[in-house]
Design a protein around this motif. Sequence first.
Motif, mmCIF file in Angstrom:
data_model
loop_
_atom_site.group_PDB
_atom_site.id
_atom_site.type_symbol
_atom_site.label_atom_id
_atom_site.label_comp_id
_atom_site.label_asym_id
_atom_site.label_seq_id
_atom_site.Cartn_x
_atom_site.Cartn_y
_atom_site.Cartn_z
ATOM 1 N N PHE A 242 0.819 -1.203 0.000
ATOM 2 C CA PHE A 242 0.000 0.000 0.000
ATOM 3 C C PHE A 242 0.856 1.258 0.000
ATOM 4 C CE2 PHE A 242 -2.880 -3.229 1.508
ATOM 5 C CZ PHE A 242 -4.018 -2.934 0.797
ATOM 6 N N ASP A 243 1.973 1.223 0.656
ATOM 7 C CA ASP A 243 2.909 2.351 0.704
ATOM 8 C C ASP A 243 4.196 1.805 1.319
ATOM 9 O OD1 ASP A 243 2.371 2.180 3.496
ATOM 10 O OD2 ASP A 243 0.769 3.638 3.297
ATOM 11 N N ASP A 244 5.070 2.684 1.742
ATOM 12 C CA ASP A 244 6.309 2.171 2.331
ATOM 13 C C ASP A 244 6.159 1.858 3.819
ATOM 14 O OD1 ASP A 244 6.120 4.763 3.256
ATOM 15 O OD2 ASP A 244 8.197 5.277 2.813
ATOM 16 N N GLN A 245 4.891 1.800 4.300
ATOM 17 C CA GLN A 245 4.665 1.524 5.715
ATOM 18 C C GLN A 245 3.741 0.343 5.966
ATOM 19 O OE1 GLN A 245 3.363 5.139 7.591
ATOM 20 N NE2 GLN A 245 5.096 6.300 6.809
ATOM 21 N N ARG A 246 3.134 -0.201 4.896
ATOM 22 C CA ARG A 246 2.176 -1.299 5.115
ATOM 23 C C ARG A 246 2.143 -2.246 3.930
ATOM 24 N NH1 ARG A 246 -4.189 -0.518 4.760
ATOM 25 N NH2 ARG A 246 -4.692 -2.686 4.385
ATOM 26 N N VAL A 247 2.131 -3.540 4.259
ATOM 27 C CA VAL A 247 1.973 -4.606 3.274
ATOM 28 C C VAL A 247 0.940 -5.579 3.822
ATOM 29 C CG1 VAL A 247 3.113 -6.567 2.164
ATOM 30 C CG2 VAL A 247 4.345 -4.412 2.445
ATOM 31 N N ASP A 248 0.003 -5.988 2.976
ATOM 32 C CA ASP A 248 -0.906 -7.076 3.344
ATOM 33 C C ASP A 248 -0.434 -8.315 2.613
ATOM 34 O OD1 ASP A 248 -2.358 -5.414 4.933
ATOM 35 O OD2 ASP A 248 -4.129 -5.341 3.655
ATOM 36 N N HIS A 249 -0.106 -9.335 3.376
ATOM 37 C CA HIS A 249 0.399 -10.592 2.830
ATOM 38 C C HIS A 249 -0.694 -11.637 2.985
ATOM 39 C CE1 HIS A 249 3.187 -14.271 3.425
ATOM 40 N NE2 HIS A 249 2.903 -14.125 2.161
ATOM 41 N N GLU A 250 -0.963 -12.364 1.915
ATOM 42 C CA GLU A 250 -2.012 -13.380 1.949
ATOM 43 C C GLU A 250 -1.427 -14.750 1.626
ATOM 44 O OE1 GLU A 250 -5.369 -12.170 -0.364
ATOM 45 O OE2 GLU A 250 -5.329 -10.163 0.487
ATOM 46 N N PRO A 251 -0.915 -15.437 2.662
ATOM 47 C CA PRO A 251 -0.445 -16.807 2.445
ATOM 48 C C PRO A 251 -1.641 -17.748 2.307
ATOM 49 C CG PRO A 251 -0.161 -16.188 4.734
ATOM 50 C CD PRO A 251 -0.687 -14.976 4.013
ATOM 51 N N LEU A 252 -1.378 -19.022 2.327
ATOM 52 C CA LEU A 252 -2.424 -20.009 2.058
ATOM 53 C C LEU A 252 -3.618 -19.936 2.994
ATOM 54 C CD1 LEU A 252 -0.154 -23.090 1.357
ATOM 55 C CD2 LEU A 252 -1.302 -21.631 -0.301
ATOM 56 N N SER A 253 -3.413 -19.622 4.259
ATOM 57 C CA SER A 253 -4.507 -19.782 5.218
ATOM 58 C C SER A 253 -4.893 -18.534 5.999
ATOM 59 C CB SER A 253 -4.145 -20.885 6.206
ATOM 60 O OG SER A 253 -3.011 -20.494 6.953
ATOM 61 N N SER B 130 -4.648 -13.806 6.348
ATOM 62 C CA SER B 130 -4.245 -12.511 5.826
ATOM 63 C C SER B 130 -3.447 -11.823 6.926
ATOM 64 C CB SER B 130 -5.469 -11.669 5.459
ATOM 65 O OG SER B 130 -5.065 -10.437 4.940
ATOM 66 N N VAL B 131 -2.274 -11.323 6.589
ATOM 67 C CA VAL B 131 -1.374 -10.761 7.583
ATOM 68 C C VAL B 131 -1.051 -9.317 7.193
ATOM 69 C CG1 VAL B 131 0.874 -11.010 8.692
ATOM 70 C CG2 VAL B 131 -0.361 -13.045 7.918
ATOM 71 N N ARG B 132 -1.256 -8.385 8.111
ATOM 72 C CA ARG B 132 -0.881 -6.989 7.889
ATOM 73 C C ARG B 132 0.512 -6.776 8.468
ATOM 74 N NH1 ARG B 132 -5.196 -2.627 8.825
ATOM 75 N NH2 ARG B 132 -5.749 -3.566 6.839
ATOM 76 N N ILE B 133 1.435 -6.311 7.629
ATOM 77 C CA ILE B 133 2.824 -6.130 8.028
ATOM 78 C C ILE B 133 3.130 -4.643 8.077
ATOM 79 C CG2 ILE B 133 5.220 -6.576 7.362
ATOM 80 C CD1 ILE B 133 4.092 -9.123 5.942
ATOM 81 N N THR B 134 3.646 -4.181 9.219
ATOM 82 C CA THR B 134 3.981 -2.765 9.376
ATOM 83 C C THR B 134 5.391 -2.533 9.905
ATOM 84 O OG1 THR B 134 2.958 -2.737 11.571
ATOM 85 C CG2 THR B 134 1.567 -2.065 9.706
ATOM 86 N N ALA B 135 6.083 -3.577 10.321
ATOM 87 C CA ALA B 135 7.458 -3.422 10.801
ATOM 88 C C ALA B 135 8.335 -2.988 9.626
ATOM 89 C CB ALA B 135 7.968 -4.723 11.401
ATOM 90 N N PRO B 136 9.057 -1.867 9.776
ATOM 91 C CA PRO B 136 9.816 -1.322 8.642
ATOM 92 C C PRO B 136 10.763 -2.304 7.962
ATOM 93 C CG PRO B 136 9.759 0.257 10.438
ATOM 94 C CD PRO B 136 9.154 -1.023 10.963
ATOM 95 N N ASP B 137 11.472 -3.142 8.737
ATOM 96 C CA ASP B 137 12.392 -4.082 8.099
ATOM 97 C C ASP B 137 11.647 -5.141 7.298
ATOM 98 O OD1 ASP B 137 11.453 -5.044 10.577
ATOM 99 O OD2 ASP B 137 13.165 -6.392 10.810
ATOM 100 N N GLU B 138 10.486 -5.573 7.783
ATOM 101 C CA GLU B 138 9.700 -6.565 7.048
ATOM 102 C C GLU B 138 9.041 -5.947 5.815
ATOM 103 O OE1 GLU B 138 7.135 -9.136 9.342
ATOM 104 O OE2 GLU B 138 8.372 -8.771 11.121
ATOM 105 N N VAL B 139 8.542 -4.733 5.936
ATOM 106 C CA VAL B 139 7.977 -4.034 4.777
ATOM 107 C C VAL B 139 9.050 -3.893 3.704
ATOM 108 C CG1 VAL B 139 7.043 -1.830 3.943
ATOM 109 C CG2 VAL B 139 6.177 -2.828 6.073
#
Length: 95
Positions: free
Chosen positions: A35-46, A48-57
Amino acid sequence: MQRTGLKQLQKANLPLFERPRHFKAMWPIESFTVFDDQRVDHEPLSASVRITAPDEVGVYLKAFATLHRHAAYGADARALVVRAIESLPQPPPRC
């Protein structure tokens, strides 16, 4: 996709990515949205995970940049779709 759908592809501003054979195998049903440099939504098999940690983003931004460099746009994307359609087996003739 039917050939009539190719006209719509010409109008769309969507990249297509064809995974080269030398790329490591990836799960085709796993996806992520940046979505931007501060949020990623990851959808693995089972889930939905919202990622906001800067190193993981940052990991996802790097992955997106790699995919973006290898994506096809416009006429090149259309040619990939046409080639894929043409490689499909032809249905048997109707009697």
